[in-house]
Design a protein around this motif. Structure first.
Motif, PDB file in Angstrom:
ATOM      1  N   ARG A 220      24.307  19.914  -5.888  1.00  0.00           N
ATOM      2  CA  ARG A 220      23.180  19.067  -5.490  1.00  0.00           C
ATOM      3  C   ARG A 220      22.954  19.129  -3.983  1.00  0.00           C
ATOM      4  O   ARG A 220      21.813  19.082  -3.509  1.00  0.00           O
ATOM      5  N   ALA A 221      24.024  19.247  -3.226  1.00  0.00           N
ATOM      6  CA  ALA A 221      23.877  19.382  -1.780  1.00  0.00           C
ATOM      7  C   ALA A 221      23.252  20.730  -1.427  1.00  0.00           C
ATOM      8  O   ALA A 221      22.419  20.821  -0.518  1.00  0.00           O
ATOM      9  N   GLY A 222      23.642  21.784  -2.151  1.00  0.00           N
ATOM     10  CA  GLY A 222      23.065  23.097  -1.899  1.00  0.00           C
ATOM     11  C   GLY A 222      21.579  23.133  -2.179  1.00  0.00           C
ATOM     12  O   GLY A 222      20.801  23.690  -1.399  1.00  0.00           O
ATOM     13  N   VAL A 223      21.170  22.521  -3.287  1.00  0.00           N
ATOM     14  CA  VAL A 223      19.745  22.473  -3.608  1.00  0.00           C
ATOM     15  C   VAL A 223      19.015  21.549  -2.629  1.00  0.00           C
ATOM     16  O   VAL A 223      17.899  21.832  -2.192  1.00  0.00           O
ATOM     17  N   GLY A 224      19.672  20.450  -2.242  1.00  0.00           N
ATOM     18  CA  GLY A 224      19.045  19.486  -1.350  1.00  0.00           C
ATOM     19  C   GLY A 224      18.670  20.083  -0.003  1.00  0.00           C
ATOM     20  O   GLY A 224      17.557  19.873   0.496  1.00  0.00           O
ATOM     21  N   VAL A 225      19.589  20.846   0.605  1.00  0.00           N
ATOM     22  CA  VAL A 225      19.285  21.434   1.917  1.00  0.00           C
ATOM     23  C   VAL A 225      18.248  22.545   1.780  1.00  0.00           C
ATOM     24  O   VAL A 225      17.457  22.791   2.701  1.00  0.00           O
ATOM     25  N   SER A 226      18.205  23.216   0.622  1.00  0.00           N
ATOM     26  CA  SER A 226      17.183  24.257   0.424  1.00  0.00           C
ATOM     27  C   SER A 226      15.807  23.651   0.192  1.00  0.00           C
ATOM     28  O   SER A 226      14.788  24.315   0.399  1.00  0.00           O
ATOM     29  N   GLU A 227      15.754  22.395  -0.256  1.00  0.00           N
ATOM     30  CA  GLU A 227      14.471  21.696  -0.389  1.00  0.00           C
ATOM     31  C   GLU A 227      13.956  21.231   0.969  1.00  0.00           C
ATOM     32  O   GLU A 227      12.752  21.229   1.221  1.00  0.00           O
ATOM     33  N   ALA A 228      14.880  20.823   1.839  1.00  0.00           N
ATOM     34  CA  ALA A 228      14.491  20.281   3.144  1.00  0.00           C
ATOM     35  C   ALA A 228      14.247  21.360   4.186  1.00  0.00           C
ATOM     36  O   ALA A 228      13.554  21.121   5.175  1.00  0.00           O
ATOM     37  N   THR A 229      14.829  22.558   4.008  1.00  0.00           N
ATOM     38  CA  THR A 229      14.702  23.636   4.983  1.00  0.00           C
ATOM     39  C   THR A 229      14.434  24.948   4.254  1.00  0.00           C
ATOM     40  O   THR A 229      14.394  24.990   3.025  1.00  0.00           O
ATOM     41  N   ASP A 230      14.290  26.034   5.030  1.00  0.00           N
ATOM     42  CA  ASP A 230      14.089  27.350   4.418  1.00  0.00           C
ATOM     43  C   ASP A 230      15.384  28.135   4.316  1.00  0.00           C
ATOM     44  O   ASP A 230      15.371  29.358   4.156  1.00  0.00           O
ATOM     45  N   GLY A 241      34.389  28.774 -11.204  1.00  0.00           N
ATOM     46  CA  GLY A 241      34.524  30.017 -10.453  1.00  0.00           C
ATOM     47  C   GLY A 241      33.247  30.836 -10.407  1.00  0.00           C
ATOM     48  O   GLY A 241      33.281  32.005 -10.023  1.00  0.00           O
ATOM     49  N   LYS A 242      32.100  30.241 -10.769  1.00  0.00           N
ATOM     50  CA  LYS A 242      30.838  30.962 -10.761  1.00  0.00           C
ATOM     51  C   LYS A 242      30.116  30.771  -9.422  1.00  0.00           C
ATOM     52  O   LYS A 242      30.257  29.739  -8.770  1.00  0.00           O
ATOM     53  N   ILE A 243      29.348  31.778  -9.047  1.00  0.00           N
ATOM     54  CA  ILE A 243      28.594  31.750  -7.795  1.00  0.00           C
ATOM     55  C   ILE A 243      27.141  31.395  -8.105  1.00  0.00           C
ATOM     56  O   ILE A 243      26.536  31.952  -9.023  1.00  0.00           O
ATOM     57  N   SER A 244      26.594  30.470  -7.349  1.00  0.00           N
ATOM     58  CA  SER A 244      25.194  30.074  -7.493  1.00  0.00           C
ATOM     59  C   SER A 244      24.494  30.213  -6.144  1.00  0.00           C
ATOM     60  O   SER A 244      25.132  30.150  -5.094  1.00  0.00           O
ATOM     61  N   VAL A 245      23.174  30.380  -6.198  1.00  0.00           N
ATOM     62  CA  VAL A 245      22.365  30.521  -4.979  1.00  0.00           C
ATOM     63  C   VAL A 245      21.207  29.533  -5.064  1.00  0.00           C
ATOM     64  O   VAL A 245      20.487  29.496  -6.069  1.00  0.00           O
ATOM     65  N   ALA A 246      21.044  28.733  -4.010  1.00  0.00           N
ATOM     66  CA  ALA A 246      19.936  27.782  -3.912  1.00  0.00           C
ATOM     67  C   ALA A 246      18.984  28.247  -2.820  1.00  0.00           C
ATOM     68  O   ALA A 246      19.408  28.540  -1.700  1.00  0.00           O
ATOM     69  N   TYR A 247      17.685  28.319  -3.170  1.00  0.00           N
ATOM     70  CA  TYR A 247      16.682  28.772  -2.208  1.00  0.00           C
ATOM     71  C   TYR A 247      15.340  28.169  -2.584  1.00  0.00           C
ATOM     72  O   TYR A 247      14.949  28.216  -3.750  1.00  0.00           O
ATOM     73  N   GLU A 248      14.684  27.564  -1.604  1.00  0.00           N
ATOM     74  CA  GLU A 248      13.381  26.929  -1.805  1.00  0.00           C
ATOM     75  C   GLU A 248      13.419  25.911  -2.941  1.00  0.00           C
ATOM     76  O   GLU A 248      12.483  25.808  -3.740  1.00  0.00           O
ATOM     77  N   GLY A 249      14.500  25.153  -3.013  1.00  0.00           N
ATOM     78  CA  GLY A 249      14.617  24.106  -4.010  1.00  0.00           C
ATOM     79  C   GLY A 249      14.946  24.581  -5.397  1.00  0.00           C
ATOM     80  O   GLY A 249      14.950  23.782  -6.336  1.00  0.00           O
ATOM     81  N   GLU A 250      15.235  25.854  -5.579  1.00  0.00           N
ATOM     82  CA  GLU A 250      15.553  26.413  -6.889  1.00  0.00           C
ATOM     83  C   GLU A 250      16.997  26.906  -6.899  1.00  0.00           C
ATOM     84  O   GLU A 250      17.509  27.403  -5.891  1.00  0.00           O
ATOM     85  N   LEU A 251      17.627  26.769  -8.044  1.00  0.00           N
ATOM     86  CA  LEU A 251      19.036  27.135  -8.184  1.00  0.00           C
ATOM     87  C   LEU A 251      19.182  28.251  -9.202  1.00  0.00           C
ATOM     88  O   LEU A 251      18.746  28.122 -10.351  1.00  0.00           O
ATOM     89  N   GLU A 252      19.788  29.338  -8.783  1.00  0.00           N
ATOM     90  CA  GLU A 252      20.104  30.450  -9.690  1.00  0.00           C
ATOM     91  C   GLU A 252      21.613  30.486  -9.868  1.00  0.00           C
ATOM     92  O   GLU A 252      22.368  30.623  -8.901  1.00  0.00           O
TER      93      GLU A 252
END
Length: 288
Positions: A220-230, A241-252
């Protein structure tokens, strides 16, 4: 302001087709374009539920106008200004976010950069490989990690919540920071260019209801900062142990090393004459 009763006075209204000029067609196109993008933006905010409530109220007002309920129309006319102000106050976080997103659009920068033969990016290929290697190694042993990579939007306000590091990005340093029972492992690491600027940083939590309940504070923190910034944020789950990427408010979620490199290479923003930048088209909505 025109009384609201007159807006529904059908008996005195004369309908006619105005003569259309080419500026009118341009105006219609601009308005349609703006309305479409406002609706797309509103669908992922609280405004979408509010709009449905407003439609119900408008239908009620239309019925009151058809049956000439003058008292209700008088109340609506007096309360219209107050309701508009209340909507602005209620939607202040969403409106601020929309204006920030508009301010981050690089309309003129992209045009001026068309003939720019620069090959430098925001960070080097070595940094890209070091970040990828560190995330893969931490995922293997289920070491939780939260890495925020700065782009154009400054992350100074979040750096102030952490501890200054100012070290060159290496996989060994990243792994050591997030190692269990170390002073810097709790919180986020912020990377600017080829350097780690700060660690143990606090990030804003997202209130996106589309994020799965099984995901914790780190996601949630990762998505939150991607919503507030670029910024782009990499999350390594301590539980799975899985890797996720948050960008522009979206989580992969559940990305492999090749996919992670692809995402990092996109924000690296390297431009060459032989290989012009390709726009990243694959954006996943909180997918598993």
């Amino acid at each position: 302001m025109q009384p609201i009763e007159s807006l529904f006075d059908f008996n005195r209204t004369t309908l006619h087709m105005p003569q259309m000029r080419w500026p009118d067609f341009v105006e219609i196109f601009i308005i349609a374009f703006l309305v479409y993008h406002i609706l797309v933006w509103a669908k992922n905010t609280r405004l979408w539920s509010l709009l449905k409530g407003i439609i119900v109220i408008l239908v009620f007002i239309l019925i009151a106008a058809l049956f000439n309920m003058s008292t209700i129309l008088w109340i609506v006319g007096r309360a219209f200004g107050i309701a508009f102000t209340a909507m602005v106050v209620i939607l202040q976080p969403e409106l601020r976010k929309a204006l920030e997103e508009l301010g981050r659009k690089k309309f003129f920068a992209n045009i001026l950069a068309l003939g720019d033969p620069k090959t430098e990016g925001r960070f080097s290929d070595k940094t890209l490989n070091e970040i990828t290697r560190a995330c893969v190694e931490m995922a293997k042993v289920r070491t939780g990690a939260l890495i925020v990579i700065e782009q154009s939007h400054p992350l100074t306000e979040y750096e102030r919540t952490g501890i200054d590091v100012d070290g060159i990005v290496t996989s060994q340093l990243l792994i050591n920071i997030f190692e269990h029972n170390t002073p810097l492992h709790d919180g986020a690491v912020i990377i600017r260019g080829d350097r780690i600027t700060s660690a143990t940083c606090y990030l804003p939590l997202s209130d996106n209801m589309g994020i799965g309940k099984e995901l914790g504070t780190r996601h949630r923190a990762g998505v939150g900062v991607s919503e507030a910034t670029d910024s782009l944020t990499i999350i390594v789950s301590e539980e799975t142990g899985k890797i996720s990427v948050a960008y522009e408010g979206e989580l992969e979620r559940a990305v492999d090393s090749d996919r992670l490199r692809e995402r990092l290479r996109y924000i690296q923003n390297k431009r060459t004459i032989e290989a012009p930048v390709k726009h990243f088209a694959r954006k996943a909505k909180v997918k598993k």
